[in-house]
Enzyme design. Structure first.
Site, PDB file in Angstrom:
ATOM      1  N   ASP A 198       0.850  -1.189   0.000  1.00  0.00           N
ATOM      2  CA  ASP A 198       0.000   0.000   0.000  1.00  0.00           C
ATOM      3  C   ASP A 198       0.883   1.235   0.000  1.00  0.00           C
ATOM      4  O   ASP A 198       2.106   1.126  -0.063  1.00  0.00           O
ATOM      5  CB  ASP A 198      -0.955  -0.001   1.207  1.00  0.00           C
ATOM      6  CG  ASP A 198      -2.326   0.560   0.835  1.00  0.00           C
ATOM      7  OD1 ASP A 198      -2.378   1.740   0.437  1.00  0.00           O
ATOM      8  OD2 ASP A 198      -3.325  -0.173   0.921  1.00  0.00           O
ATOM      9  N   HIS A 271      -2.886   2.971  -4.749  1.00  0.00           N
ATOM     10  CA  HIS A 271      -2.228   2.583  -3.493  1.00  0.00           C
ATOM     11  C   HIS A 271      -0.798   2.102  -3.766  1.00  0.00           C
ATOM     12  O   HIS A 271      -0.355   1.086  -3.246  1.00  0.00           O
ATOM     13  CB  HIS A 271      -3.035   1.505  -2.776  1.00  0.00           C
ATOM     14  CG  HIS A 271      -4.315   2.035  -2.198  1.00  0.00           C
ATOM     15  ND1 HIS A 271      -4.344   2.895  -1.128  1.00  0.00           N
ATOM     16  CD2 HIS A 271      -5.610   1.835  -2.556  1.00  0.00           C
ATOM     17  CE1 HIS A 271      -5.612   3.192  -0.835  1.00  0.00           C
ATOM     18  NE2 HIS A 271      -6.397   2.576  -1.688  1.00  0.00           N
ATOM     19  N   GLU A 334      -9.743   2.657  -5.337  1.00  0.00           N
ATOM     20  CA  GLU A 334      -9.314   3.996  -4.966  1.00  0.00           C
ATOM     21  C   GLU A 334      -8.079   4.460  -5.750  1.00  0.00           C
ATOM     22  O   GLU A 334      -7.044   4.788  -5.176  1.00  0.00           O
ATOM     23  CB  GLU A 334      -9.047   4.055  -3.452  1.00  0.00           C
ATOM     24  CG  GLU A 334     -10.303   3.779  -2.631  1.00  0.00           C
ATOM     25  CD  GLU A 334     -10.047   3.781  -1.139  1.00  0.00           C
ATOM     26  OE1 GLU A 334     -10.937   4.187  -0.384  1.00  0.00           O
ATOM     27  OE2 GLU A 334      -8.948   3.356  -0.719  1.00  0.00           O
TER      28      GLU A 334
END
Length: 765
Positions: A198, A271, A334
């Site tokens: 991440d 990420h 995301e």
């Protein structure tokens, strides 16, 4: 010499006492089996029992024998013909479900029947719950154990029963990962989703790219407190770590011995800030950036160049051999498109591949990586954002933003795994108690997890087959230690285990809570720092026969609630709660659950602030989100204010992207001086206070309809209060209009999505 002699005597006496048969434990099996009956009599387990196993189930029998050796100090002899008692592992091809089993305990034998090793292993985990809880910490050396005679026939509802753990935000030792896997195996879960990369850290060794270990695995400092705190503060300490490939192999093997498949998650295209910090050429700007030191969503994502695809393919070439399961999780969530929109290469690629826009480019990215992963004999799982721009051909969708992604994917013939925030995010608060450790937000109590049905009602019977199962997620932005992980995960993971294993018609929350209260003893013996909210009180203020009352409940029905409204009176010597308590004025009520004289749970406090709207008639359009419905519309005028630090408790109401209209009607014309409320303002969670708020009312004196619109001050604060000054008007109703903030602007978390509005008590004085 004398001390040695007495020590030997003590050991001898201990062995004599330990040799007495332990009384049978009344089993309270979790997950609840499909069929379960107890019979008269017991099977006494001692070191004279013989162990038998069909060839296909020898590995499970050996695992069982090793368990006995660790816990009792002896193992069973194999195929001892002189023994009159046996434990038998029998392969039965007539059992339909590959993970199903039968367990028969009678006075002369224990028989486990299963079609596969998995089924036999789950039978062992059920049998384990017939043993005394103290056996879990090896306190019964050389004991004889009496096991209640019983018959169980069982099989799981879903093929995918998973738990997730994020080790990127906070890193956890190999020993703890194994403990976590152990606990999952006891619950008959079969999948461990390991979130390894991440923005805040890369946690797996990749030998071809050493900077992933040297740079990407470490951040310079870490956010202290919550993302929404103003101002944000940092600890100034370097933090990080990674697992070597040898450690990964060890963990995967450990899980395999417990019939758990480990699915690694290697995030892409978003990420990715940690990886880009190590290798800036992977980003669109090609500029040096740092590993992220706070939480959220970041704009630096992988640029879809040949260089990036080569990097990811090389990474996966080292990752895939470490994980023998069929799935690789590639994230896909995301991924802001800001860099792609400004990137000349990305825009040329969109034109070259005839893609519609940047969402189409993400679909291209995922489909290309899927093709490579498929070529290696693996399949991909991605979060539901991989649906945007078109779904990759063979992808399995993990639906987290509700169930819509699952419905869309299943209707298209794709496998889905349900993990919506509403029921499966165990980083959310699980209690209203003010002493709960810091969490990301939200509110997900145990009962709500248990109520989850992974089959969306929108699916037909034919489409239901695409639902593989469900998974609980533990994201660790605010979870810094193994003890904190355990507190957040358990017992909610236990509820999820029953959701995914047991027949829904067998499940009853009251019964589950009772069985869980016994299962806690096993967790105690294993030194698990679980959250125990079984003895907390659920309290609300309701209108009953035109009277406002305190209504109190507790999950475990055979306990006593004591309460007091006198702040100087101790709860233990106060009144026993038998019926709702009338409220005449502003009051602070304190209560607790007792078992005879012992207090079992934490104190419960409910503060009621009387005002003129309490008990009035209220209407609300639209309804709040199901995930944040609080106490419903009446909760806006029940005299209880929401938490100052959490938006997900029972008093805050949440609305996603909707304008809100509230009408409060009084029984008689009422004089009003002020109308006050407040809004939550947590931009990191997509929550924005409105820019303005309006009211209208009919002045009873001249029958005129009056309107007032006030601007709200936008400031760096999690709470935005507002008060209308009305200076003694008289009216029978007020209408409040709250426009939604609108679309979240670029550069913010959730950019491009509609904002949430969170509203607290409306106080009329």
């Amino acid at each position: 010499m004398r001390s040695t002699f007495f020590f030997k005597i003590i050991i001898f006496l201990c062995l004599i006492s330990c040799s007495k048969p332990q009384p049978p434990v009344r089993p309270h099996i979790i997950p609840i089996p499909n069929e379960f009956s107890m019979n008269e009599g017991v099977f006494v387990l001692d070191n004279k029992v013989s162990l038998h196993a069909d060839e296909d189930l020898v590995a499970v029998a050996e695992f069982f024998n090793k368990y006995l050796k660790e816990k009792l100090g002896y193992s069973l002899k194999l195929r001892d013909k002189s023994s009159t008692k046996t434990i038998n592992f029998i392969r039965d091809t007539q059992i339909e479900n590959d993970e199903g089993y039968e367990l028969i305990i009678d006075s002369s034998s224990i028989t486990i029947k299963a079609k596969t090793k998995k089924g036999a292993f789950y039978a062992f985990q059920t049998l384990r719950q017939f043993f005394p809880p103290s056996m879990e910490n090896s306190m019964l050396l050389n004991s004889e154990i009496s096991l209640q005679n019983a018959v169980i026939k069982d099989a799981p509802r879903f093929v995918y029963r998973g738990m997730h753990l994020d080790v990127s935000r906070h890193f956890f030792s190999v020993a703890f990962i194994k403990k976590y896997i152990d606990l999952l195996s006891q619950l008959k879960m079969n999948t461990f989703h390991w979130h390894l990369t991440d923005d805040q850290g890369w946690r797996i060794e990749i030998k071809k790219y050493p900077k992933l270990q040297e740079v990407a695995a470490f951040r310079e400092e870490t956010l202290i407190g919550h993302y929404n705190d103003f101002p944000q503060q940092f600890d100034g300490k370097k933090y990080g770590g990674f697992y070597t490939q040898e450690e990964v192999k060890d963990i995967v093997q450990y899980a395999a011995e417990r019939y758990i498949t480990v699915i690694p998650e290697i995030e892409m295209p978003g990420h990715a800030q940690a990886a880009i910090a190590a290798y800036p050429e992977l980003g669109c700007t090609r500029k040096n950036i740092n590993v992220a030191t706070k939480w959220g969503v970041f704009e630096d994502i992988y640029c879809p160049t040949e260089e990036t695809f080569t990097f990811l393919e090389n990474v996966l070439d080292e990752v895939m051999p470490l994980f023998p399961g069929k799935y690789i999780h590639i994230g896909g969530d995301e991924a802001p498109k800001t860099r792609w929109k400004a990137c000349e290469h990305c825009q040329e690629l969109i034109q070259k591949e005839n893609l519609e826009d940047e969402h189409g480019l993400q679909s291209y990215f995922i489909a290309r990586m899927e093709k490579y992963i498929n070529s290696k004999g693996k399949e991909i799982i991605g979060w539901d954002e991989i649906l945007e721009g078109g779904l990759a051909p063979n992808a399995t969708v993990m639906s987290w933003r509700g169930v819509n992604g699952a419905v869309e994917a299943a209707k298209s013939g794709h496998n889905v795994i349900l993990t919506p925030t509403s029921h499966c995010y165990f980083d959310y608060y699980q209690s209203d108690n003010a002493n709960e450790p810091l969490a990301i937000g939200g509110y997900l109590p145990l009962e709500k997890v248990y109520s989850f049905n992974p089959i969306p009602k929108e699916l037909t019977k034919a489409q239901e087959k695409y639902v593989l199962g469900a998974q609980g997620n533990v994201w660790t932005e605010y979870i810094t230690s193994p003890e904190h992980v355990e507190y957040m995960a358990f017992p909610r993971a236990i509820a999820m285990a029953e959701v995914t294993w047991s027949n829904p018609f067998k499940r009853d929350y009251q019964d589950f809570a009772y069985r869980l209260s016994h299962f806690h003893k096993r967790l105690d013996a294993q030194n698990v720092n679980y959250a125990n909210h079984l003895y907390e009180i659920e309290g609300e203020i309701v209108k009953k026969d035109q009277q406002m009352v305190f209504d109190l409940q507790t999950i475990i029905r055979d306990k006593t609630i004591r309460y007091t409204t006198d702040e100087t009176s101790p709860i233990i010597s106060s009144s026993i709660y038998t019926q709702p308590i009338p409220i005449e004025k502003s009051t602070i009520l304190k209560a607790a659950v007792f078992d005879e004289k012992e207090k079992l749970g934490r104190d419960f406090t409910l503060t009621f602030n009387s005002h003129k709207a309490v008990g009035a008639t209220i209407s609300l359009q639209p309804k709040p989100s199901k995930a944040y419905a609080g106490s419903g519309k009446e909760g806006l005028i029940n005299g209880i204010s929401g938490s100052d630090t959490r938006y997900g408790d029972k008093e805050w109401l949440g609305f996603l992207g909707k304008d809100v209209t509230i009408i409060i009607e009084f029984d008689n014309p009422t004089e009003i001086n002020t109308i006050s409320t407040r809004f939550y303002n947590a931009n990191g969670q997509w929550i924005y206070a409105p820019k303005e708020i309006g009211i209208s009312y009919v002045n009873a004196e001249d029958d005129r309809t009056l309107h007032q619109i006030n601007q709200l001050q936008q400031k760096d604060s999690t709470l935005i209060p507002h008060t209308f000054q009305l200076n003694g008007i008289t009216t029978k109703y007020i209408e409040i209009f709250i426009p939604n903030y609108g679309t979240i602007p670029e550069g913010r978390q959730g950019a491009g999505n509609k904002a949430w509005t969170f509203l607290d008590e409306i106080i009329v004085r």
